[in-house]
Structures are given as C-alpha cells and as structure tokens.
Design an enzyme around this catalytic site. Sequence first.
Site, PDB file in Angstrom:
ATOM      1  N   TYR A  90       0.358 -80.779  72.837  1.00 56.51           N
ATOM      2  CA  TYR A  90      -0.692 -81.757  73.190  1.00 56.51           C
ATOM      3  C   TYR A  90      -1.603 -81.158  74.260  1.00 56.51           C
ATOM      4  O   TYR A  90      -2.818 -81.269  74.203  1.00 56.51           O
ATOM      5  CB  TYR A  90      -0.036 -83.043  73.721  1.00 56.51           C
ATOM      6  CG  TYR A  90      -1.021 -84.179  73.891  1.00 56.51           C
ATOM      7  CD1 TYR A  90      -1.284 -85.038  72.830  1.00 56.51           C
ATOM      8  CD2 TYR A  90      -1.682 -84.382  75.090  1.00 56.51           C
ATOM      9  CE1 TYR A  90      -2.199 -86.075  72.968  1.00 56.51           C
ATOM     10  CE2 TYR A  90      -2.599 -85.410  75.244  1.00 56.51           C
ATOM     11  CZ  TYR A  90      -2.860 -86.258  74.180  1.00 56.51           C
ATOM     12  OH  TYR A  90      -3.764 -87.276  74.317  1.00 56.51           O
ATOM     13  N   PHE A 100     -31.669 -83.804  63.001  1.00 55.56           N
ATOM     14  CA  PHE A 100     -30.652 -83.835  61.972  1.00 55.56           C
ATOM     15  C   PHE A 100     -30.142 -85.279  61.926  1.00 55.56           C
ATOM     16  O   PHE A 100     -30.134 -85.965  62.948  1.00 55.56           O
ATOM     17  CB  PHE A 100     -29.507 -82.835  62.240  1.00 55.56           C
ATOM     18  CG  PHE A 100     -28.516 -82.876  61.112  1.00 55.56           C
ATOM     19  CD1 PHE A 100     -28.865 -82.396  59.863  1.00 55.56           C
ATOM     20  CD2 PHE A 100     -27.270 -83.467  61.263  1.00 55.56           C
ATOM     21  CE1 PHE A 100     -27.998 -82.504  58.790  1.00 55.56           C
ATOM     22  CE2 PHE A 100     -26.392 -83.565  60.191  1.00 55.56           C
ATOM     23  CZ  PHE A 100     -26.763 -83.080  58.951  1.00 55.56           C
ATOM     24  N   THR A 101     -29.727 -85.734  60.748  1.00 57.25           N
ATOM     25  CA  THR A 101     -29.394 -87.159  60.557  1.00 57.25           C
ATOM     26  C   THR A 101     -28.448 -87.686  61.642  1.00 57.25           C
ATOM     27  O   THR A 101     -28.726 -88.712  62.272  1.00 57.25           O
ATOM     28  CB  THR A 101     -28.735 -87.378  59.179  1.00 57.25           C
ATOM     29  OG1 THR A 101     -27.666 -86.443  59.027  1.00 57.25           O
ATOM     30  CG2 THR A 101     -29.736 -87.198  58.050  1.00 57.25           C
ATOM     31  N   ASP A 147     -28.292 -76.533  69.074  1.00 57.59           N
ATOM     32  CA  ASP A 147     -27.372 -76.893  67.994  1.00 57.59           C
ATOM     33  C   ASP A 147     -27.126 -75.610  67.210  1.00 57.59           C
ATOM     34  O   ASP A 147     -28.004 -75.118  66.487  1.00 57.59           O
ATOM     35  CB  ASP A 147     -27.977 -77.986  67.110  1.00 57.59           C
ATOM     36  CG  ASP A 147     -27.064 -78.371  65.938  1.00 57.59           C
ATOM     37  OD1 ASP A 147     -26.172 -77.575  65.585  1.00 57.59           O
ATOM     38  OD2 ASP A 147     -27.267 -79.457  65.363  1.00 57.59           O
ATOM     39  N   LYS A 180     -19.456 -75.421  59.680  1.00 60.48           N
ATOM     40  CA  LYS A 180     -20.418 -74.420  59.209  1.00 60.48           C
ATOM     41  C   LYS A 180     -20.164 -73.123  59.983  1.00 60.48           C
ATOM     42  O   LYS A 180     -19.666 -72.157  59.423  1.00 60.48           O
ATOM     43  CB  LYS A 180     -21.855 -74.904  59.429  1.00 60.48           C
ATOM     44  CG  LYS A 180     -22.248 -76.137  58.607  1.00 60.48           C
ATOM     45  CD  LYS A 180     -23.680 -76.544  58.898  1.00 60.48           C
ATOM     46  CE  LYS A 180     -24.009 -77.942  58.428  1.00 60.48           C
ATOM     47  NZ  LYS A 180     -24.272 -78.079  56.996  1.00 60.48           N
ATOM     48  N   ARG A 228     -32.120 -85.053  50.208  1.00 58.34           N
ATOM     49  CA  ARG A 228     -32.579 -84.900  51.585  1.00 58.34           C
ATOM     50  C   ARG A 228     -34.030 -85.353  51.611  1.00 58.34           C
ATOM     51  O   ARG A 228     -34.956 -84.575  51.532  1.00 58.34           O
ATOM     52  CB  ARG A 228     -32.449 -83.442  52.072  1.00 58.34           C
ATOM     53  CG  ARG A 228     -31.040 -82.905  52.139  1.00 58.34           C
ATOM     54  CD  ARG A 228     -30.268 -83.189  53.421  1.00 58.34           C
ATOM     55  NE  ARG A 228     -29.787 -84.542  53.593  1.00 58.34           N
ATOM     56  CZ  ARG A 228     -28.813 -84.872  54.447  1.00 58.34           C
ATOM     57  NH1 ARG A 228     -28.211 -83.963  55.172  1.00 58.34           N
ATOM     58  NH2 ARG A 228     -28.431 -86.117  54.595  1.00 58.34           N
ATOM     59  N   PHE A 234     -27.410 -93.247  53.379  1.00 54.77           N
ATOM     60  CA  PHE A 234     -27.286 -92.316  52.258  1.00 54.77           C
ATOM     61  C   PHE A 234     -25.839 -91.971  51.938  1.00 54.77           C
ATOM     62  O   PHE A 234     -25.523 -91.576  50.831  1.00 54.77           O
ATOM     63  CB  PHE A 234     -28.076 -91.021  52.527  1.00 54.77           C
ATOM     64  CG  PHE A 234     -27.638 -90.286  53.767  1.00 54.77           C
ATOM     65  CD1 PHE A 234     -28.165 -90.611  55.006  1.00 54.77           C
ATOM     66  CD2 PHE A 234     -26.695 -89.274  53.694  1.00 54.77           C
ATOM     67  CE1 PHE A 234     -27.745 -89.945  56.152  1.00 54.77           C
ATOM     68  CE2 PHE A 234     -26.273 -88.597  54.833  1.00 54.77           C
ATOM     69  CZ  PHE A 234     -26.808 -88.944  56.069  1.00 54.77           C
TER      70      PHE A 234
HETATM   71  N1  F0G Z   1     -25.978 -80.229  63.250  1.00 57.55           N
HETATM   72  C1  F0G Z   1     -26.410 -79.671  62.103  1.00 57.55           C
HETATM   73  C2  F0G Z   1     -27.562 -78.731  62.132  1.00 57.55           C
HETATM   74  C3  F0G Z   1     -25.767 -79.968  60.898  1.00 57.55           C
HETATM   75  O1  F0G Z   1     -26.208 -79.420  59.777  1.00 57.55           O
HETATM   76  C4  F0G Z   1     -24.663 -80.846  60.906  1.00 57.55           C
HETATM   77  C5  F0G Z   1     -23.967 -81.205  59.681  1.00 57.55           C
HETATM   78  C6  F0G Z   1     -24.256 -81.404  62.120  1.00 57.55           C
HETATM   79  C7  F0G Z   1     -24.936 -81.065  63.278  1.00 57.55           C
HETATM   80  C8  F0G Z   1     -23.099 -82.352  62.192  1.00 57.55           C
HETATM   81  O2  F0G Z   1     -21.914 -81.660  62.010  1.00 57.55           O
HETATM   82  O3  F0G Z   1     -20.879 -82.598  59.921  1.00 57.55           O
HETATM   83  O4  F0G Z   1     -19.514 -81.347  61.614  1.00 57.55           O
HETATM   84  O5  F0G Z   1     -20.366 -83.616  62.102  1.00 57.55           O
HETATM   85  N2  F0G Z   1     -24.410 -81.005  58.541  1.00 57.55           N
HETATM   86  C9  F0G Z   1     -23.719 -81.304  57.282  1.00 57.55           C
HETATM   87  C10 F0G Z   1     -24.617 -81.040  56.120  1.00 57.55           C
HETATM   88  C11 F0G Z   1     -23.119 -82.654  57.239  1.00 57.55           C
HETATM   89  O6  F0G Z   1     -24.188 -81.322  54.990  1.00 57.55           O
HETATM   90  O7  F0G Z   1     -25.713 -80.514  56.281  1.00 57.55           O
HETATM   91  P1  F0G Z   1     -20.601 -82.342  61.380  1.00 57.55           P
END
Ligand code: F0G
Length: 494
Positions: free
Chosen positions: A91, A144-145, A235, A278, A401, A467
């Site tokens: 832990y 980013f979303t 990021d 990623k 997208r 989405f």
């Molecule tokens: N920042 C970027 C540039 C991303 O592309 C993503 C995720 C995140 C943050 C969030 O990371 O998914 O680990 O919580 N992109 C994925 C995509 C979901 O399909 O483009 P996460």
Amino acid sequence: MCTPAYTLSKMKGNIKFYKGENIPLELHKPRIVQKLHLVPIERRLQALQEGGFNTFKLNTPDVFLDMLTDSGTNAMSDNQQAAMMHADDAYAGSQSFARMAKAVEDVLKKKYLLPVHQGRAAENVLSCAYIKKKGALIPMNYHFTTALAHITQYGGRIAELLYDEAYNIASSHPFKGNMNIEKLEEVIKETGAGNIPFIRMEASTNLIGGQPFSIANMRAVREIANRYGIRLVLDASLLGENAYLVIQREPEFASASMGDVIATMTGLADIVYFSARKLSSSRGGGICTNNLEIYREMEALIPLFEGFLTYGGMSVREIEAIAVGLYETLDESIICQSPQFISYLVNSLVANGVSMVTPPGVLGAHVDAMKLCEHIPQTQYPAGALAAAFYLISGIRGMERGTMSNQRDENGNETYADMELLRLAVPRRVFTLSQIKYVIDRMTWLYENRKMIGGLKFVYEPPVLRFFMGELEPVSDWPQKLVAKFKEDFGDSL
Ligand code: F0G
C-alpha cells in the site's frame, strides 16, 4: 531482468526500400496474438441498433479492427511484460512506484511524481488545486474533452488559441498544434494574469487530428508565461510522438535524440501530466514537477481522489509497465511505428480522393466528415454518422470527433465543432500492413458510396460527456440501403 530499452536510444526508424516504395516497416515481431472476428454485415447492423449507433457502445466480439482509440490498447513490449512479473505489492512504499518515479526523473526530468489512475484524473487534481475562482481562465492550444469537462466542473473556462492554419484540414503546415502567441498575450492582458491559474499546452493536439507543436513555439509560450508569472502545464499524453515529429519537421532538432527533444519540452513546463494509456503504452498516469511547492499544492488530493501516494489508484503491475514504457519512449525506432503507419494510411486515402487531415499526425488518421458527408447537416452529426456507416460496412470501429463530442452551452444549445472528424486510431504496434490496406479499401468504397450515408439524432443524451454513453438513431432507413449496396458489390464477402 529486462534489457534497458534506453541503450537502444540511437536506433532510427526510417528504413528506405531499394525500389523506392514508401511503406512502413514493422521493427518488432508479434509473439502473442489475439484472434479477431469479422462478423457478417447483418450482425453489424444489429450491433449498431443495440448500441444506439454509437461506436463506444459496441462490444469487441462484434468489432474486427478496433480503431476507437490508442488509449490502453497498445501492444506492450516483452520487457514491459517481464517487468510486470516483479511488481512490489504494498500500500505504501512500493518499490514499483520507486522505479516509476526514477523513470519519470530519467525521461521527463522531473523529480516529484504524483501518481493518478489515468490522464483525466490528473486533470481533475490540477483543476481542483488551481481553479479557485469562478470564471478563472485556462488558455490552451486546444481543448481535450476531459480537460474541458474538469475545468468547467470547477467553475473555470478556457480560451483556445490556435493559429487559423490549424483549422485548415488539407494543409502542409508542420506544426498545426502551435499556440497563437499574439492571441495568448492579448488574452492575458484582457483577463489579467491573476485570473489565469495556468496555461495548458497539449502535445500532439488530439482533437484537431493529432497535430504537434514546435519547440520554438513552446519556447515562445514559456517566455510569455515568465513575463506574466503564470504556470505552464504540459499535457504529455502524446509527447513521444510530438517529439518524433519535432525531429522530422523542426530543422534545429533534425539530428537530436528523442531524449534530448523530450527533455527540452518537459524542461519548458512547470507541471507535466500524462495519460500512461498513451505515453508508455500501459495504463495509468502521473503529474510531475521539479517545484516542491507545486507538488505540495496537489499532494493531499492524491489520497483523496486516487489512492495512497505510492500507487495513485494504479495496479503495481501497470506501474512497472509504465516505468519500462517511459524508457522505451526514448527509442525512436519504437515511437516512429504508429506515426509511420498513420502517414501511410492518410497518404493512401488522400490518393484515393478522400479528404483527410494533413499533414498526417499522430494517434490516428482523421477523415474529414464535413467533406465526405457534406450532404448531412451538423445538426445530424455527420462524423457520428460516418463512424456508424464505416463500422457497418467494414467491422472497423472508429470514433466520432465532432459536434457529438462537444458539450452543449450553458443554455442547452448545441455548440457546433470546428471540425467534423472520424478518427481511425492506430494503436502502437498493433496492426499489420495488410490490415491497414483493408481499412483503405473499405474507406475508399464508402467514399464512392458516400451519398447513401444519412444523419443521426439523439434518443438518449446524457448531460456530461454525452458521446460516451449517448444513444442515437438514423433519421431514415439509410443503414438498410447501405447494407443492400454492400451485398450487391461484395456478394458473400464479409
Ligand atoms: N489528454 C489527452 C491529450 C488525451 O488524448 C487523453 C485521452 C487524456 C488527456 C485523458 O487521458 O483517457 O487516460 O483519462 N485520450 C483518449 C482518446 C481517451 O481516445 O483520445 P485518460
């Protein structure tokens, strides 16, 4: 013990063919494989109906090539798999975490690491720590979303500051992800630096087609951040590929190593966060900095939201894989694979007449749905319709997208996306060249039959990140007609 991948960091990825053929060469061999299923088109139609014509709601037994995302779907290396076997379950004080922290220090050059379970958790922690005032503004190259959702959740707002060229789909500009420096300074003067908790730069700007920014641009942003005393947040989820494209496209770095480019980029940021789904081809995330005060400002939020400070909600096995994956990011011959396959895919489709985001970026190939489905109004989600139609005729799952991925404004009105894209992700080292050729073939067929694609409408629309779980239905019987045409042209073929 695994071989440290960084000993290979001088390996280059561009292999020339004697006859001049321009195709990507796989610099790895598959040693574990997974059987795929290509189900008949009738089943694919049924799967779409069951999943509300939303590709997020398809199940993998119905999917042939999963190009939904490159997030958590990359092929791990043998060294990553091996490292997972000697994970240290504890832990507190896990040595797996110590190895990840060492990798962060060696590769990203940041001393203090806060672990989080994935990228959006880092966005939550950052927003919670720094968005203290309602209306606080976060300037960024592009949203980013999940970053946008967290910032607005804490009462903040964003300013997107790309140059106009970024919105030009068919472009040869090498760095469409560059932040507009003049606008950045204007926005800071208008808003007041005190109302700007941080500036956010997203490596390989996801939503405009995985487009990188240059180091020259990031240096200019840093200068402004210094002038006004504002933190700069990077990021780094798609940092490896951005660094690879810097080597390809920014003359100053043509002979630099991945390690030098990555260190230069992270060195310009006060805070670096990443999705390890990623970056490092595993699953997890982190926030890192060299500033102890900044570390302390977020420290208490990790046990609150994520888990103790030596695992942050991640499995220790994944933490080991992240450590090795971070070192592998220094190896150009590993990182080049996905961008090279994307480039082949984009260039082949452009040659067949399909409008694509160019130059080829990272993460995936992006089809211009505004053009391909120009007969579908944005109110009927052309990119969502294209994603559904493409799955129907190929078994390939891409991701919308466009407007569907946007959230409504505070009055409940649609906010129409600048671009309507179908993203066909190319997870790292997963697909073979013949599979990519199948993608090209089926997209070319759909392009030639594009007028048969019709629009979609929501039947269930969740209020946040709609989405993901939203459900739609076609505005007419266009899917049935498309099935009939497919059978006419392909007969019994799946
Ligand atoms: N920042 C970027 C540039 C991303 O592309 C993503 C995720 C995140 C943050 C969030 O990371 O998914 O680990 O919580 N992109 C994925 C995509 C979901 O399909 O483009 P996460």
